[in-house]
Scaffold this motif. Structure first.
Motif, PDB file in Angstrom:
ATOM      1  N   GLU A 120       0.645  -1.026   0.080  1.00 14.00           N
ATOM      2  CA  GLU A 120      -0.091  -0.070   0.022  1.00 14.00           C
ATOM      3  C   GLU A 120       0.967   1.255   0.069  1.00 14.00           C
ATOM      4  OE1 GLU A 120      -3.452   2.195   2.725  1.00 14.00           O
ATOM      5  OE2 GLU A 120      -2.606   0.050   3.299  1.00 14.00           O
ATOM      6  N   ARG A 121       0.721   2.104  -0.975  1.00 10.93           N
ATOM      7  CA  ARG A 121       1.397   3.500  -1.061  1.00 10.93           C
ATOM      8  C   ARG A 121       0.936   4.357   0.162  1.00 10.93           C
ATOM      9  NH1 ARG A 121       3.469   6.234  -6.545  1.00 10.93           N
ATOM     10  NH2 ARG A 121       4.787   7.796  -5.523  1.00 10.93           N
ATOM     11  N   LYS A 122       1.928   4.450   1.165  1.00  7.26           N
ATOM     12  CA  LYS A 122       1.464   5.607   2.436  1.00  7.26           C
ATOM     13  C   LYS A 122       1.113   6.883   1.758  1.00  7.26           C
ATOM     14  CE  LYS A 122       3.292   2.262   5.448  1.00  7.26           C
ATOM     15  NZ  LYS A 122       4.293   1.970   6.606  1.00  7.26           N
ATOM     16  N   SER A 123       2.026   7.314   0.785  1.00  7.74           N
ATOM     17  CA  SER A 123       2.118   8.740   0.631  1.00  7.74           C
ATOM     18  C   SER A 123       2.663   9.135  -0.727  1.00  7.74           C
ATOM     19  CB  SER A 123       2.894   9.565   1.698  1.00  7.74           C
ATOM     20  OG  SER A 123       4.401   9.362   1.505  1.00  7.74           O
ATOM     21  N   ILE A 124       2.002  10.301  -1.378  1.00  8.11           N
ATOM     22  CA  ILE A 124       2.459  10.787  -2.765  1.00  8.11           C
ATOM     23  C   ILE A 124       3.427  11.914  -2.431  1.00  8.11           C
ATOM     24  CG2 ILE A 124       2.027  11.039  -5.198  1.00  8.11           C
ATOM     25  CD1 ILE A 124      -0.124   9.305  -4.895  1.00  8.11           C
ATOM     26  N   GLY A 125       4.383  12.056  -2.903  1.00 10.83           N
ATOM     27  CA  GLY A 125       5.069  13.400  -2.844  1.00 10.83           C
ATOM     28  C   GLY A 125       6.093  13.730  -3.701  1.00 10.83           C
ATOM     29  N   LYS A 126       6.569  15.130  -3.522  1.00  9.21           N
ATOM     30  CA  LYS A 126       7.666  15.610  -4.462  1.00  9.21           C
ATOM     31  C   LYS A 126       8.542  16.573  -3.587  1.00  9.21           C
ATOM     32  CE  LYS A 126       6.489  13.910  -8.610  1.00  9.21           C
ATOM     33  NZ  LYS A 126       7.457  13.002  -9.250  1.00  9.21           N
TER      34      LYS A 126
ATOM     35  N   ARG B  10      16.514  25.619   2.341  1.00  8.56           N
ATOM     36  CA  ARG B  10      17.354  24.974   1.431  1.00  8.56           C
ATOM     37  C   ARG B  10      16.424  24.013   0.516  1.00  8.56           C
ATOM     38  NH1 ARG B  10      22.227  23.264   1.283  1.00  8.56           N
ATOM     39  NH2 ARG B  10      21.795  21.259   0.236  1.00  8.56           N
ATOM     40  N   LEU B  11      15.219  23.517   1.235  1.00  9.11           N
ATOM     41  CA  LEU B  11      14.651  22.284   0.440  1.00  9.11           C
ATOM     42  C   LEU B  11      13.178  22.444   0.910  1.00  9.11           C
ATOM     43  CD1 LEU B  11      15.363  18.716   0.224  1.00  9.11           C
ATOM     44  CD2 LEU B  11      13.322  19.301   1.347  1.00  9.11           C
ATOM     45  N   ILE B  12      12.265  22.362   0.051  1.00  8.94           N
ATOM     46  CA  ILE B  12      10.891  22.323   0.000  1.00  8.94           C
ATOM     47  C   ILE B  12      10.284  21.053  -0.473  1.00  8.94           C
ATOM     48  CG2 ILE B  12      10.123  23.691  -1.993  1.00  8.94           C
ATOM     49  CD1 ILE B  12       8.253  24.002   1.294  1.00  8.94           C
ATOM     50  N   GLY B  13       9.455  20.454   0.291  1.00  8.47           N
ATOM     51  CA  GLY B  13       8.735  19.397  -0.161  1.00  8.47           C
ATOM     52  C   GLY B  13       7.076  19.350   0.040  1.00  8.47           C
ATOM     53  N   LEU B  14       6.345  18.562  -0.634  1.00  3.53           N
ATOM     54  CA  LEU B  14       4.909  18.725  -0.422  1.00  3.53           C
ATOM     55  C   LEU B  14       4.481  17.160  -0.821  1.00  3.53           C
ATOM     56  CD1 LEU B  14       1.951  19.649  -0.252  1.00  3.53           C
ATOM     57  CD2 LEU B  14       1.955  19.899  -2.767  1.00  3.53           C
ATOM     58  N   SER B  15       3.867  16.492   0.149  1.00  2.00           N
ATOM     59  CA  SER B  15       3.136  15.001   0.031  1.00  2.00           C
ATOM     60  C   SER B  15       1.728  15.010   0.621  1.00  2.00           C
ATOM     61  CB  SER B  15       4.145  14.184   0.988  1.00  2.00           C
ATOM     62  OG  SER B  15       3.864  14.341   2.381  1.00  2.00           O
ATOM     63  N   ILE B  16       0.998  14.223   0.074  1.00  2.00           N
ATOM     64  CA  ILE B  16      -0.442  13.782   0.556  1.00  2.00           C
ATOM     65  C   ILE B  16      -0.434  12.289   0.793  1.00  2.00           C
ATOM     66  CG2 ILE B  16      -1.128  13.441  -1.977  1.00  2.00           C
ATOM     67  CD1 ILE B  16      -3.935  14.581  -1.188  1.00  2.00           C
ATOM     68  N   SER B  17      -1.385  12.109   1.888  1.00  2.00           N
ATOM     69  CA  SER B  17      -1.448  10.712   2.257  1.00  2.00           C
ATOM     70  C   SER B  17      -3.034  10.534   2.826  1.00  2.00           C
ATOM     71  CB  SER B  17      -0.309  10.269   3.553  1.00  2.00           C
ATOM     72  OG  SER B  17      -0.711  11.528   4.474  1.00  2.00           O
TER      73      SER B  17
END
Length: 347
Positions: free
Chosen positions: A236-242, A327-334
């Motif tokens: 099961e995929r727990k999250s999708i992010g970039k 220095r880094l930014i990320g976004l994910s959905i779960s």
């Protein structure tokens, strides 16, 4: 009947593919992850590891440790192509395969009517013949021990851990070899003088439960050779992010929002292709001093559209207090559920 579980791990996979495609790199410290000072190491050859280079290390730090390193960008499509060839070999043996990543998997051989050691050697030979790459294989009667075995004598390793070997074979190992103990947990145990599995083994289960909650009981069992986790065909995929690392550190939220917009678009496309909706949005930042922070919001409804993901992400971003540049930014959905096609009533 005891299970027969195999864990396969493709040695220094990305770097090995680069060497396979360019033989002039053989024997050299190859570091894959990018050529920018702002990137991080995806993986590196064993020659680079002798200099202290490790996965997830900032590129600038890897360059400081390995002055003669050969730094290459990630070629994910090429790695996926080779990975598919290797997984096709696994599929010739069994359909009970649990992929952990592009270069790692569990195989359940319990009902395969062949000697497991023969199967392991068959797989290693086929992979070497068809791709030119080495893989390490561990065999045991559960997932924890099979994974431990595959890491035993890398690269190109092959190890079996039998029931009669446990627990003595584990005693000399560092506690960071125990699946589920992360850096923080290892540090907490080190702080009370626990460094080896033998020392961990002597702790009562009640103490571990006090320290780690119900997971403490799993740790207690695991180092005694008890691990009842099944090999799951579909994970099961727990999250999708970039996420991305900026060329220059920033604390201007208006500079950040175009990246959030791009992430929302990519995430929405992936969710659409998998017919998923989610309701937990997380923003991740890494500061200029390399400290990670996350802030999440659980919605009252499920979303999947780009504009909704972007809107909720921006709401979280606006509430973040940026005390130093990032220095880094990320976004994910779960927290996913599968979208169902609704049939419209004629009435």
């Amino acid at each position: 009947m005891d299970k027969v579980i195999m864990h396969v791990d493709m040695d220094a996979f990305f770097a090995s593919v680069e060497v396979m495609d360019n033989r002039s790199l053989r024997g050299k410290p190859v570091i894959v992850g990018g050529i920018s000072e702002r990137g991080v190491v995806a993986t590196c050859s064993y020659e680079a590891r002798t200099f202290g280079v490790r996965s997830a290390m900032p590129i600038y730090m890897a360059k400081a440790k390995c002055h003669n390193g050969i730094f290459l960008p990630v070629r994910y499509e090429r790695y996926k192509e080779i990975s598919n060839k290797i997984f096709s070999v696994f599929n010739e043996i069994t359909s009970l395969i649990e992929p952990l990543s592009i270069d790692e998997a569990y195989l359940d051989l319990t009902h395969v009517n062949k000697d497991s050691l023969y199967i392991a050697r068959f797989i290693k030979n086929r992979v070497k013949k068809e791709t030119g790459l080495n893989i390490s294989i561990g065999l045991s009667y559960n997932k924890f021990l099979a994974k431990l075995a595959s890491d035993w004598n890398k690269p190109n390793g092959l190890k079996i851990i039998k029931k009669s070997d446990v627990p003595n074979i584990l005693f000399s190992l560092s506690i960071d070899k125990v699946h589920g103990l992360g850096k923080k947990s290892v540090k907490n145990l080190n702080d009370i003088g626990i460094f080896t599995i033998e020392e961990l083994y002597k702790l009562p289960v009640a103490f571990l439960i006090d320290l780690f909650g119900k997971f403490g009981a799993e740790i207690y069992d695991r180092i005694r050779g008890i691990d009842n986790r099944e090999v799951k065909i579909f994970r099961e995929r727990k999250s999708i992010g970039k996420e991305t690392t900026f060329l220059n550190d920033t604390d201007d939220k208006d500079d950040i929002k175009p990246y959030i917009k791009s992430f929302a678009s990519s995430i929405a496309s992936i969710m659409e292709s998998k017919s998923l909706s989610g309701k937990n949005i997380t923003i991740k930042i890494k500061t200029s001093s390399f400290i990670n922070h996350t802030k999440s919001k659980t919605l009252t409804r499920y979303i999947h559209r780009e504009e909704d993901i972007y809107k909720e992400a921006c709401n979280i971003l606006e509430k973040l207090k940026l005390e130093e540049k990032i220095r880094l930014i990320g976004l994910s959905i779960s927290s996913f559920k599968e979208k169902k096609i609704e049939q419209l009533s004629l009435f």
